[in-house]
Design a protein around this motif. Structure first.
Motif, mmCIF file in Angstrom:
data_model
loop_
_atom_site.group_PDB
_atom_site.id
_atom_site.type_symbol
_atom_site.label_atom_id
_atom_site.label_comp_id
_atom_site.label_asym_id
_atom_site.label_seq_id
_atom_site.Cartn_x
_atom_site.Cartn_y
_atom_site.Cartn_z
ATOM 1 N N TRP A 133 59.592 42.627 91.566
ATOM 2 C CA TRP A 133 60.703 42.177 90.733
ATOM 3 C C TRP A 133 61.733 43.286 90.641
ATOM 4 C CZ3 TRP A 133 62.309 39.445 85.878
ATOM 5 C CH2 TRP A 133 62.222 38.051 86.039
ATOM 6 N N ASP A 134 62.981 42.894 90.439
ATOM 7 C CA ASP A 134 64.055 43.874 90.286
ATOM 8 C C ASP A 134 64.425 43.942 88.803
ATOM 9 O OD1 ASP A 134 66.291 45.474 90.352
ATOM 10 O OD2 ASP A 134 67.556 44.042 91.433
ATOM 11 N N SER A 393 69.642 48.687 91.688
ATOM 12 C CA SER A 393 68.421 47.925 91.883
ATOM 13 C C SER A 393 67.234 48.786 91.491
ATOM 14 C CB SER A 393 68.299 47.497 93.355
ATOM 15 O OG SER A 393 67.095 46.792 93.570
ATOM 16 N N PRO A 395 63.374 48.023 91.906
ATOM 17 C CA PRO A 395 62.247 47.172 92.275
ATOM 18 C C PRO A 395 60.922 47.710 91.731
ATOM 19 C CG PRO A 395 62.966 48.472 94.161
ATOM 20 C CD PRO A 395 63.942 48.729 93.051
#
Length: 398
Positions: A133-134, A393, A395
């Motif tokens: 997931w980010d 971002s 992650p």
């Protein structure tokens, strides 16, 4: 202030990840008020000690409004529109009173269930979809857009467009100036339409509260209150979003502290204060103050007309105020940090930002105690195209 050879280039490697650049510690020790030359604008004094930064933020002999008349020092070609951020008393006081009617402690307390609901919905989706997931695109951005949109009554269908417009409010290099100006214009028109709707059909959202204040205070005109609402909408999304992403990054890169918080969820309020203190989102000091007369700051006399850049990130690492400031200690109890500023321009939305960070981070760690980065810390992407350094971002897996 005439250009001089002794001014040092600034900022100091702003694209690096935490901890903050070692130059700040040297300046606090040897030259707490030091001449700096930013990529654009006038030279300025850089204030690095905690006491001096507080002084520059709060002493009425330092003016924000004078910046509009000068080529203010900055790290980017243009400065975004400043609104209330660029005003001095008494004009600043008129609008500040209006904002204070909206972000009261009581109102934020009532908002907490809404913030929890938006957070839980996102974490439910995170659990259902599974890793990776980010934490930026999938969590911090939709959470802050959802919360501020609900609070201001922005319909679901308009929220993605609103997010694009709001980015322009703090854009300095991430988009062409003409595009940013057009986005700001469109957002202004959108908020004006919301005001027209609420004037004829009053609501209990934050725009409704602003309208009540506007109608009760003849010293504020309609354009000012609409512009103020536009600023609150944009910063209520953008600034909290990058704070949440940065705080998450700090937890993920300090796994012992992350595990500590998972085992002791009651630490969340202290933890948020410490993460805000330690964060490096605004390393390049912005929003210069200009001396309206000669002012002694520490051991230096700032002459009338000279600019000072107060570095909050340096102040928050001053070892005369914070024990072992380079250590991230989520149980730190004495923590008078300046992450939200100080003095007349102290962030009026600080109560709301704290509530969002406490609920979002506390819930995230509680639901996913084994959370970890899906990439190496040095591979996390940082962007510097706005007023603050942002993570594009983040992650994660669990």
């Amino acid at each position: 202030m005439a250009p001089t050879d002794e001014a040092r280039p600034y900022p100091f490697h702003a694209d690096e990840a935490p901890p903050i650049h070692e130059q700040y510690a040297r300046l606090r020790r040897d030259a707490p008020l030091s001449l700096v030359r930013m990529p654009f604008g006038d030279e300025a004094w850089l204030a690095t000690r905690y006491a001096d930064v507080k002084c520059v933020h709060s002493d009425p002999r330092f003016s924000r409004a004078m910046a509009s008349e000068r080529d203010q020092p900055r790290a980017f070609p243009v400065m975004p529109e400043e609104n209330i951020l660029g005003l001095d008393p008494p004009d600043h006081n008129r609008l500040r009173r209006l904002v204070s009617r909206v972000f009261t402690t009581r109102r934020v307390r009532v908002m907490r269930p809404l913030i929890q609901r938006v957070t839980d919905d996102l974490l439910d989706r995170m659990a259902a979809e599974g890793p990776p997931w980010d934490l930026v695109g999938d969590f911090s951005v939709p959470l802050t857009i959802g919360v501020i949109s609900d609070l201001f009554g922005v319909p679901e269908v308009d929220r993605q467009q609103f997010a694009q417009w709001s980015e322009a409010m703090t854009a300095t290099a991430s988009m062409p100036p003409e595009v940013a100006q057009e986005h700001v214009r469109q957002l202004q028109e959108y908020v004006a339409d919301l005001f027209i709707q609420r004037m004829s059909a009053p609501t209990d959202d934050l725009i409704g509260a602003l309208i009540e204040g506007y109608q009760a205070d003849s010293r504020v005109d309609e354009h000012e209150v609409i512009t103020l609402a536009r600023l609150m909408l944009a910063t209520g999304h953008g600034s909290v979003s990058y704070q949440l992403a940065h705080c998450s990054y700090l937890l993920l890169t300090h796994p012992a502290e992350l595990a500590r918080l998972a085992k002791q969820p009651g630490l969340i309020n202290l933890a948020v204060e410490e993460l805000l203190r330690y964060a490096k989102t605004d390393e390049a000091a912005v929003f210069a103050r200009y001396a309206t007369q000669d002012v002694r700051v520490g051991e230096t006399v700032v002459k009338a007309g000279e600019a000072v850049l107060p570095s909050r990130i340096s102040a928050n690492h001053d070892d005369t105020v914070f024990a072992e400031p380079e250590v991230l200690d989520l149980a730190r109890t004495r923590n008078p940090h300046l992450a939200f500023g100080h003095g007349p321009h102290h962030c009026p939305g600080a109560h709301l930002a704290r509530a969002e960070l406490q609920i979002a981070l506390g819930s995230l760690v509680s639901r996913f105690p084994t959370l970890r980065l899906a990439v190496e810390p040095e591979d996390v992407k940082w962007e510097s195209g706005g007023l603050a350094r942002e993570i594009s971002s983040l992650p994660v897996v669990w």
